[in-house]
Enzyme design. Sequence first.
Site, PDB file in Angstrom:
ATOM      1  N   GLU A 173       3.833  -5.895   7.011  1.00 51.26           N
ATOM      2  CA  GLU A 173       3.025  -4.861   7.675  1.00 51.26           C
ATOM      3  C   GLU A 173       3.342  -4.727   9.156  1.00 51.26           C
ATOM      4  O   GLU A 173       3.299  -3.640   9.731  1.00 51.26           O
ATOM      5  CB  GLU A 173       1.528  -5.158   7.496  1.00 51.26           C
ATOM      6  CG  GLU A 173       0.976  -4.868   6.108  1.00 51.26           C
ATOM      7  CD  GLU A 173       1.126  -6.023   5.129  1.00 51.26           C
ATOM      8  OE1 GLU A 173       1.928  -6.941   5.403  1.00 51.26           O
ATOM      9  OE2 GLU A 173       0.452  -5.997   4.087  1.00 51.26           O
TER      10      GLU A 173
ATOM     11  N   ALA B 141       0.862  -1.180   0.000  1.00 51.57           N
ATOM     12  CA  ALA B 141       0.000   0.000   0.000  1.00 51.57           C
ATOM     13  C   ALA B 141       0.897   1.227   0.000  1.00 51.57           C
ATOM     14  O   ALA B 141       2.070   1.146   0.375  1.00 51.57           O
ATOM     15  CB  ALA B 141      -0.871  -0.011   1.248  1.00 51.57           C
TER      16      ALA B 141
ATOM     17  N   GLY C  63       0.490  -5.171   0.635  1.00 50.90           N
ATOM     18  CA  GLY C  63      -0.636  -5.129  -0.298  1.00 50.90           C
ATOM     19  C   GLY C  63      -0.253  -5.691  -1.663  1.00 50.90           C
ATOM     20  O   GLY C  63      -1.105  -6.216  -2.385  1.00 50.90           O
TER      21      GLY C  63
ATOM     22  N   GLU D 213      -0.566  -9.276  -1.394  1.00 49.47           N
ATOM     23  CA  GLU D 213      -2.008  -9.552  -1.287  1.00 49.47           C
ATOM     24  C   GLU D 213      -2.681  -9.509  -2.658  1.00 49.47           C
ATOM     25  O   GLU D 213      -3.582 -10.297  -2.940  1.00 49.47           O
ATOM     26  CB  GLU D 213      -2.661  -8.561  -0.314  1.00 49.47           C
ATOM     27  CG  GLU D 213      -2.233  -8.832   1.135  1.00 49.47           C
ATOM     28  CD  GLU D 213      -2.762  -7.795   2.108  1.00 49.47           C
ATOM     29  OE1 GLU D 213      -2.477  -6.604   1.910  1.00 49.47           O
ATOM     30  OE2 GLU D 213      -3.474  -8.183   3.054  1.00 49.47           O
TER      31      GLU D 213
HETATM   32  N1  3HC Z   1       4.601   3.479   0.206  1.00 48.08           N
HETATM   33  C1  3HC Z   1       5.099   4.684  -0.068  1.00 48.08           C
HETATM   34  N2  3HC Z   1       6.418   4.909  -0.301  1.00 48.08           N
HETATM   35  C2  3HC Z   1       7.220   3.856  -0.273  1.00 48.08           C
HETATM   36  C3  3HC Z   1       6.758   2.555   0.007  1.00 48.08           C
HETATM   37  C4  3HC Z   1       5.375   2.383   0.248  1.00 48.08           C
HETATM   38  N3  3HC Z   1       4.867   1.175   0.488  1.00 48.08           N
HETATM   39  N4  3HC Z   1       7.817   1.710  -0.022  1.00 48.08           N
HETATM   40  C5  3HC Z   1       8.889   2.456  -0.326  1.00 48.08           C
HETATM   41  N5  3HC Z   1       8.534   3.756  -0.476  1.00 48.08           N
HETATM   42  C6  3HC Z   1       9.418   4.876  -0.838  1.00 48.08           C
HETATM   43  C7  3HC Z   1      10.482   5.124   0.209  1.00 48.08           C
HETATM   44  O1  3HC Z   1      10.020   5.977   1.227  1.00 48.08           O
HETATM   45  C8  3HC Z   1      11.583   5.750  -0.614  1.00 48.08           C
HETATM   46  O2  3HC Z   1      11.268   7.091  -0.815  1.00 48.08           O
HETATM   47  P1  3HC Z   1      12.410   8.213  -0.940  1.00 48.08           P
HETATM   48  O3  3HC Z   1      13.265   7.794  -2.094  1.00 48.08           O
HETATM   49  O4  3HC Z   1      11.671   9.474  -1.119  1.00 48.08           O
HETATM   50  O5  3HC Z   1      13.169   8.147   0.360  1.00 48.08           O
HETATM   51  C9  3HC Z   1      11.461   5.028  -1.968  1.00 48.08           C
HETATM   52  O6  3HC Z   1      10.147   4.478  -1.988  1.00 48.08           O
HETATM   53  C10 3HC Z   1      12.447   3.901  -2.155  1.00 48.08           C
HETATM   54  O7  3HC Z   1      12.392   3.049  -1.018  1.00 48.08           O
HETATM   55  P2  3HC Z   1      13.707   2.385  -0.403  1.00 48.08           P
HETATM   56  O8  3HC Z   1      14.755   3.413  -0.232  1.00 48.08           O
HETATM   57  O9  3HC Z   1      13.274   1.619   0.780  1.00 48.08           O
HETATM   58  O10 3HC Z   1      14.147   1.415  -1.606  1.00 48.08           O
HETATM   59  P3  3HC Z   1      14.832  -0.003  -1.535  1.00 48.08           P
HETATM   60  O11 3HC Z   1      15.054  -0.400  -2.941  1.00 48.08           O
HETATM   61  O12 3HC Z   1      15.967   0.005  -0.587  1.00 48.08           O
HETATM   62  O13 3HC Z   1      13.722  -0.971  -0.912  1.00 48.08           O
HETATM   63  C11 3HC Z   1      11.552  -1.941  -0.652  1.00 48.08           C
HETATM   64  C12 3HC Z   1      12.555  -1.259  -1.610  1.00 48.08           C
HETATM   65  C13 3HC Z   1      12.088  -3.301  -0.222  1.00 48.08           C
HETATM   66  C14 3HC Z   1      10.268  -2.115  -1.409  1.00 48.08           C
HETATM   67  C15 3HC Z   1      11.332  -1.056   0.590  1.00 48.08           C
HETATM   68  O14 3HC Z   1      11.053   0.252   0.174  1.00 48.08           O
HETATM   69  C16 3HC Z   1      10.223  -1.501   1.500  1.00 48.08           C
HETATM   70  O15 3HC Z   1      10.406  -2.388   2.284  1.00 48.08           O
HETATM   71  N6  3HC Z   1       9.062  -0.817   1.405  1.00 48.08           N
HETATM   72  C17 3HC Z   1       7.956  -1.018   2.300  1.00 48.08           C
HETATM   73  C18 3HC Z   1       7.228  -2.296   2.030  1.00 48.08           C
HETATM   74  C19 3HC Z   1       6.066  -2.415   2.962  1.00 48.08           C
HETATM   75  O16 3HC Z   1       6.170  -2.235   4.140  1.00 48.08           O
HETATM   76  N7  3HC Z   1       4.902  -2.750   2.403  1.00 48.08           N
HETATM   77  C20 3HC Z   1       3.712  -2.891   3.172  1.00 48.08           C
HETATM   78  C21 3HC Z   1       2.995  -1.591   3.224  1.00 48.08           C
HETATM   79  S1  3HC Z   1       1.555  -1.633   4.248  1.00 48.08           S
HETATM   80  C22 3HC Z   1       0.406  -2.478   3.327  1.00 48.08           C
HETATM   81  O17 3HC Z   1       0.696  -2.904   2.240  1.00 48.08           O
HETATM   82  C23 3HC Z   1      -0.935  -2.606   3.943  1.00 48.08           C
HETATM   83  C24 3HC Z   1      -1.805  -3.568   3.206  1.00 48.08           C
HETATM   84  O18 3HC Z   1      -1.799  -4.795   3.842  1.00 48.08           O
HETATM   85  C25 3HC Z   1      -3.211  -3.090   3.128  1.00 48.08           C
END
Ligand code: 3HC
Length: 700
Positions: free
Chosen positions: A124, A62, A101, A104
């Site tokens: 998450e 998400a 997400g 998912e």
């Molecule tokens: N939403 C918004 N921005 C995000 C994001 C997300 N899910 N994931 C990454 N970003 C942004 C980061 O803030 C960063 O922004 P910036 O360049 O302005 O600082 C940019 O994307 C790049 O991210 P990373 O520096 O972390 O890039 P990497 O290549 O090192 O890592 C990744 C990539 C493994 C995808 C890592 O970003 C990550 O782990 N992201 C989060 C994944 C996550 O937690 N997903 C679950 C979200 S909650 C959800 O999905 C709820 C659902 O169940 C309903």
Amino acid sequence: MSQAVSYSVQDKIGVISVNNPPVNALAQRVREGILKSIQAAQRDDSEAVILACEGRTFIAGADITEFNKPPKEPGLPEVLSALENSSKPVIAAIHGTALGGGFEVALACHYRCAVASAKVGLPEVKLGLLPGAGGTQRLPRIAGVKAALDIITSGNPVPAGKAHDMGLVNEIIEGDLLEGARRYARDLVDSGAPLKRIRDVVIDPDTIEPGFFEQARKRVNARARGQIAPDRIVSCLEAAVSLPIDQALERERELFRELVTSPESAAMRHIFFAERQAAKIKGLPRETSQRDISQAAIIGGGTMGGGIAMCFANAGIPVILLEVSDEALDRGMKIIRKNYGITVKRGKLGEEDVKQRMGLITGTTDYADIAHADIVIEAVFENLELKKEIFAKLDQTCKPGAILATNTSYQDVDAIAAATGRPEDVLGTHFFSPANVMRLLEVVRGEKTADDALATAMRIGKRIGKVCALSGVCYGFIGNRMLTGYGREAQLLLLEGCTPQQVDSTLEQFGMAMGPVAMGDLAGLDVGYKARQSRGTTGDDPRPYAISTRLVESGRHGQKTGAGYYRYDSETRRRIPDPEVEAMIREEAEKFGIARREISAQEIIARCLYPLVNEGAKILEEGIAQRASDVDVVYVFGYAFPVAKGGPMFYADRVGLKRVYEQILEFQRQHGETNWRPANLLKELAESGGSFAEWDRRQA
Ligand code: 3HC
Ligand code: NAI
């Protein structure tokens, strides 16, 4: 069709292509684009539909930035229903990381194929959340309840190969993903493969051992440190077994809504973004040139040097370890081997990996062997003269442009740099112990450090798996400088009326991994004692050291001697309160004329944590840290401050800076100016109704 998603049909295979850089997060326009595409696919002549992503990764979840805002249609569950209910098979084609997400979405598809380098997962929990779009319901239906519980409560990604073995991914694609996915889709159509809806799988409750969920709940809560999400995840999995899927999905949604508005998740999301901000150096453009690092060298193979060498080897970078003698080198190498051995025993690494990593670490006692290193990290004893001597030698030996770094905890990086003729190449890389485990790396910018050297150090930190934060030069840099007040107040509280267990358990209930008194026992009370002896204590306030000095002088050095502030069970290392120590504390209090009193948990927290906040504010004022959020990163990743509280500065914002400031003034009245002088920045923000978060925004 939204620009973030495109849809096309070729040879009767539809392809929904997501293009929302950098990580294809499920922003509103992506959700809408996927929904419209799958609706269009129902009406055209496609026989199967592939969902794939452009750029570096499949959907990574998400859009976390949307969580603070009013929800926008369509919601993710609606999109997933449309995919799942498609009359044509939908195949997710995964590369990079299908997370949260994103995974998912893939689970709502009928089939999943992936390249071998891909990973899938539900992280998450690391944001204080649970998978809110069916992840807690669909995953156990294909992985089994136990495996799903492990994946969702750990949040750790599963590599494609393992995911394939577990049935989470149906097909591994060699070569070009989209081409492979097209072939796979064609095969599915031609073989009349059914529309596999994970939601139709029923979990047989009899396969779950009695008491499974109670035990799981107990286990996750025991290590929750203030996080509520793991407990709610267990509830969702219970619902997956006991309720029909639609009711269970509703339950998941309800618990997701609870978490997304919780202070714990707000704190953890703050840390997610803070970690990424901390890697950015203000005033340094992203495209600042960087130096090539393909060979590292470490001077000193002791506790820290050995751990740092492991970090490089783990990242596949060859590293040379330089020691004073063959004996010292042998000792250092043996410890590294032993540490890898422990990792193997825990099943986290194979023998082959260890062999390969050990093969990257070579030893020497000769400076000529490190002449070609691209980065040299000094980790010898904490002695300024010795460090200067070593840097003078490095200056003579190392190739031009090599980064010369010191792992010093407290010494003046500028004085060390001045021992060379190339201070622009010198900086600090302050690792935390154990260096191969702790995530934080403080990168210390000297007065003359060159921008490209600094940018390279930040990048290499990330490459070896660290979370980097930039610090200026001062005694103790960001983290250790702040820690002084925290430790001091814990000791004063003992004299004023607390027992060690009262201080520790209060702070552990707050979420600290270990209370400050027990931490002293773990680190060894003799370390500080020896440092005080060599420094001489004249002029110091003796009260914060009185108890530990007395303990050391009576042979109680902490865990390593089986007793310190506590006694330790020799088998389990469980700490046991000791009336002898309590008597000692009372005697010391009497010597100082301190009247002992009842002390509340609230006071313990304020006395120990507000010095962190106050010193943090001074560090910001002086420009030692770039942002308040960097200070939070330092404390969460270097000092095990509870991530569910978001770090000391975020915590202070939550309490309200006015309240924190007024309490510090009250402590000043009670305990004097020396330890409780409020930072000007704290005063200013408190009086203007501001916050550290707002200050960060103003300074950005
Ligand atoms: N939403 C918004 N921005 C995000 C994001 C997300 N899910 N994931 C990454 N970003 C942004 C980061 O803030 C960063 O922004 P910036 O360049 O302005 O600082 C940019 O994307 C790049 O991210 P990373 O520096 O972390 O890039 P990497 O290549 O090192 O890592 C990744 C990539 C493994 C995808 C890592 O970003 C990550 O782990 N992201 C989060 C994944 C996550 O937690 N997903 C679950 C979200 S909650 C959800 O999905 C709820 C659902 O169940 C309903
Ligand atoms: P240590 O005592 O375990 O190791 C120091 C090593 O340096 C020894 O193996 C010694 O033989 C070697 N050495 C001494 N003089 C040398 C020389 N001239 N050339 C090559 N090798 C030499 O010390 P530790 O704990 O590893 O600390 C090293 C540095 O890291 C210190 O500056 C310390 O302040 C810092 N540090 C320590 C942390 C800790 O928790 N131990 C945490 C963060 C930083």
